[in-house]
Design a protein around this motif. Structure first.
Motif, PDB file in Angstrom:
ATOM      1  N   ILE A   6       0.861  -1.183   0.000  1.00  0.00           N
ATOM      2  CA  ILE A   6       0.000   0.000   0.000  1.00  0.00           C
ATOM      3  C   ILE A   6       0.897   1.233   0.000  1.00  0.00           C
ATOM      4  O   ILE A   6       1.779   1.377   0.855  1.00  0.00           O
ATOM      5  CB  ILE A   6      -0.937   0.036   1.222  1.00  0.00           C
ATOM      6  N   TYR A   7       0.694   2.123  -0.973  1.00  0.00           N
ATOM      7  CA  TYR A   7       1.425   3.390  -1.044  1.00  0.00           C
ATOM      8  C   TYR A   7       0.615   4.458  -0.318  1.00  0.00           C
ATOM      9  O   TYR A   7      -0.554   4.679  -0.639  1.00  0.00           O
ATOM     10  CB  TYR A   7       1.649   3.788  -2.501  1.00  0.00           C
ATOM     11  N   THR A   8       1.215   5.087   0.668  1.00  0.00           N
ATOM     12  CA  THR A   8       0.514   6.072   1.483  1.00  0.00           C
ATOM     13  C   THR A   8       1.138   7.451   1.311  1.00  0.00           C
ATOM     14  O   THR A   8       2.329   7.581   1.023  1.00  0.00           O
ATOM     15  CB  THR A   8       0.552   5.684   2.974  1.00  0.00           C
ATOM     16  N   GLY A   9       0.333   8.470   1.512  1.00  0.00           N
ATOM     17  CA  GLY A   9       0.836   9.832   1.435  1.00  0.00           C
ATOM     18  C   GLY A   9      -0.289  10.821   1.260  1.00  0.00           C
ATOM     19  O   GLY A   9      -1.454  10.453   1.093  1.00  0.00           O
ATOM     20  N   VAL A  10       0.047  12.090   1.295  1.00  0.00           N
ATOM     21  CA  VAL A  10      -0.958  13.138   1.120  1.00  0.00           C
ATOM     22  C   VAL A  10      -1.305  13.249  -0.353  1.00  0.00           C
ATOM     23  O   VAL A  10      -0.670  12.643  -1.219  1.00  0.00           O
ATOM     24  CB  VAL A  10      -0.438  14.488   1.658  1.00  0.00           C
ATOM     25  N   GLN A  38      -4.755  12.047   4.044  1.00  0.00           N
ATOM     26  CA  GLN A  38      -5.492  13.260   4.406  1.00  0.00           C
ATOM     27  C   GLN A  38      -6.971  13.009   4.639  1.00  0.00           C
ATOM     28  O   GLN A  38      -7.670  13.883   5.154  1.00  0.00           O
ATOM     29  CB  GLN A  38      -5.345  14.302   3.298  1.00  0.00           C
ATOM     30  N   ASP A  39      -7.459  11.841   4.268  1.00  0.00           N
ATOM     31  CA  ASP A  39      -8.890  11.575   4.358  1.00  0.00           C
ATOM     32  C   ASP A  39      -9.283  11.213   5.790  1.00  0.00           C
ATOM     33  O   ASP A  39      -9.629  10.074   6.101  1.00  0.00           O
ATOM     34  CB  ASP A  39      -9.287  10.444   3.403  1.00  0.00           C
ATOM     35  N   HIS A  40      -9.246  12.186   6.681  1.00  0.00           N
ATOM     36  CA  HIS A  40      -9.567  11.929   8.081  1.00  0.00           C
ATOM     37  C   HIS A  40     -11.042  11.585   8.274  1.00  0.00           C
ATOM     38  O   HIS A  40     -11.410  10.974   9.264  1.00  0.00           O
ATOM     39  CB  HIS A  40      -9.226  13.153   8.932  1.00  0.00           C
ATOM     40  N   SER A  41     -11.903  11.994   7.344  1.00  0.00           N
ATOM     41  CA  SER A  41     -13.328  11.724   7.501  1.00  0.00           C
ATOM     42  C   SER A  41     -13.675  10.280   7.204  1.00  0.00           C
ATOM     43  O   SER A  41     -14.768   9.827   7.492  1.00  0.00           O
ATOM     44  CB  SER A  41     -14.131  12.640   6.561  1.00  0.00           C
ATOM     45  N   LEU A  42     -12.725   9.546   6.610  1.00  0.00           N
ATOM     46  CA  LEU A  42     -12.984   8.155   6.267  1.00  0.00           C
ATOM     47  C   LEU A  42     -12.624   7.256   7.432  1.00  0.00           C
ATOM     48  O   LEU A  42     -11.831   7.589   8.295  1.00  0.00           O
ATOM     49  CB  LEU A  42     -12.165   7.767   5.038  1.00  0.00           C
TER      50      LEU A  42
END
Length: 491
Positions: free
Chosen positions: A20-24, A302-306
């Motif tokens: 999984i590639y993570t980042g903003v 960045q998807d804190h709402s998820l």
């Protein structure tokens, strides 16, 4: 941006890769998936039109060839065909030539058609029928494809489309390129579920008879994207296949994977020492994920709402961070105007370093909003002129930061280094300040700006959302916003 560690190994078919590639936002995560897709694409040697047909028919069975013939006739507005017409079709003739067959071709076609007819057929008598029906015939002896078999022929339909397109574009002096994709790419969203990914129940219209009447609607169990890919991988064990998932944390991952959540672990794939097998939820079929299927995904931090990614997924995947990379950005030139002692305009070239702009933004963002609010380099990736930089600021960067700050004027002005600037030079202005009051703006801001001398002092301030506006000169691409020094202030 290429991650060498994620490159599929052609010599290691038994070891699965889960990454999984993570980042903003804007750090090239989806771009990474597209690059991986190229690694799972085979480009065949250039082929002539006849070679294209040979390539298409080589792996097909006689049943698939007859299906392909009827599909092609259907595309020509001919839904019914008798055996001599089927045997005379170019696909059937080419397949016979490949198999060095010149005799008993009618018998071959009859055998295939009868074997794959429905038990309830009133026009076909056959003692040995296959489990899946594809054909039936009318009272005149003309054969047609059963409508409910069409979902099973999606791959053949696609191959036929590609063949016809290649034939249409063919030129006598040219050849056509063929690529085989050993991957499937999906994008998760809040409504994406097990039914789309693994298997689910789908509506199917019944067969259309010789008189053209439509059949009854029924619901059948059909494979989802991941299961289809796994079936291809099982039938081609010497090649690696890839499931590419964009925005994996936008869906309920446990619900999407279901019972396969345990099976995707590399050591629990088929053929491994700890291999696991389960019965699928809808069909009840026994299933194990093949070892030659790799899974790559992206996750926007960045998807804190998820909903947070299930911790079980963190144990099953390697996580690769994709940070912003300012060093990839260019330097652009801006024509400033310098006033000399003789009041003559003398143009001078000034450089705007986009890498420094992004680094400056992110330094201030981290100090105030945290690392997960940073801007990715994609926001400034295609910038090559002052005009495109202005557009990126107005249409992308400012809206992004407005959302991140909740529209708080003080935060926005800090991020743009506006606090100590004259009103007319601010990127983000206080919309409540009247035109008559702007001359005294510096005096009004003196006490407020005193708290911003240090990051700790800034963070201690009470931020109150105030109406803001983008500097009209920036929007109009005029005044000081045509010069380099304004943008250099963002470093």
């Amino acid at each position: 941006m290429r991650d060498v560690s994620s490159t599929p190994s052609k010599t290691s078919i038994t070891t699965a890769t889960n990454i999984i590639y993570t980042g903003v936002a804007g750090t090239g995560k989806t771009y990474q998936l597209l690059q991986i897709a190229k690694q799972y694409t085979d480009h065949l040697p250039t082929l002539s039109e006849q070679a294209l047909l040979t390539q298409l028919l080589q792996p097909l069975s006689w049943r698939e060839v007859v299906c392909l013939v009827l599909l092609d006739l259907h595309n020509q507005q001919q839904d019914l065909a008798k055996v001599p017409e089927i045997v005379a079709h170019e696909f059937f003739v080419a397949k016979a030539a490949q198999n060095a067959r010149a005799k008993n071709l009618n018998s071959t076609a009859w055998s295939v058609l009868q074997m794959h007819s429905p038990i309830e057929s009133t026009t076909v008598s056959c003692d040995h029928r296959a489990s899946q029906a594809y054909f039936d015939k009318d009272q005149s002896g003309a054969w047609y494809l059963l409508t409910d078999s069409l979902p099973l022929l999606k791959d053949l339909v696609q191959q036929l489309i590609e063949l016809k397109q290649a034939q249409y574009e063919h030129r006598p002096a040219s050849c056509q390129d063929i690529s085989i994709k050993r991957y499937s790419m999906v994008s998760f969203h809040q409504a994406y579920g097990y039914e789309e990914f693994v298997e689910g129940i789908r509506p199917v219209i019944g067969a259309i008879g010789s008189q053209g009447q439509g059949g009854q609607m029924r619901y059948d169990i059909q494979d989802g994207a991941f299961l289809k890919l796994c079936q291809r991988a099982i039938s081609d064990p010497k090649q690696r296949y890839a499931m590419l998932i964009d925005e994996i944390n936008r869906a309920n991952v446990s619900r999407v994977f279901g019972e396969l959540l345990s099976l995707i672990e590399p050591n629990k794939r088929s053929g491994q020492a700890q291999a696991m097998q389960v019965q699928l939820a809808y069909s009840g079929r026994p299933f194990s994920v093949p070892s030659n299927v790799d899974i790559y995904a992206t996750m926007n931090t960045q998807d804190h709402s998820l909903a947070p990614l299930d911790m079980a997924m963190r144990r099953r995947f390697r996580f690769i961070d994709c940070p912003p990379k300012p060093e990839l950005l260019a330097t652009i030139q801006c024509s400033d105007t310098k006033i000399d002692d003789n009041d003559e305009d003398e143009p001078t070239e000034s450089a705007i370093d986009l890498a420094k702009i992004l680094a400056g933004f992110n330094q201030r963002i981290v100090q105030t909003l945290g690392v997960e609010a940073q801007l990715g380099h994609a926001f400034l990736w295609s910038i090559d002129t002052v005009e495109t930089l202005q557009t990126a600021l107005i249409e992308q960067i400012i809206p992004q930061l407005v959302q991140a700050t909740g529209g708080q004027l003080g935060l926005l002005q800090y991020l743009f280094n506006d606090e100590s600037q004259p009103f007319g030079l601010q990127f983000i202005q206080d919309a409540q300040i009247q035109i008559d009051d702007r001359s005294s703006y510096q005096t009004q801001q003196a006490d407020f700006n005193a708290g911003f001398n240090t990051p700790s002092g800034f963070l201690g301030q009470s931020m109150i959302a105030t109406s803001y506006q983008i500097n009209p000169q920036l929007i109009a691409r005029s005044g000081e916003f045509t010069t380099a020094k304004v943008y250099q202030r963002l470093y």
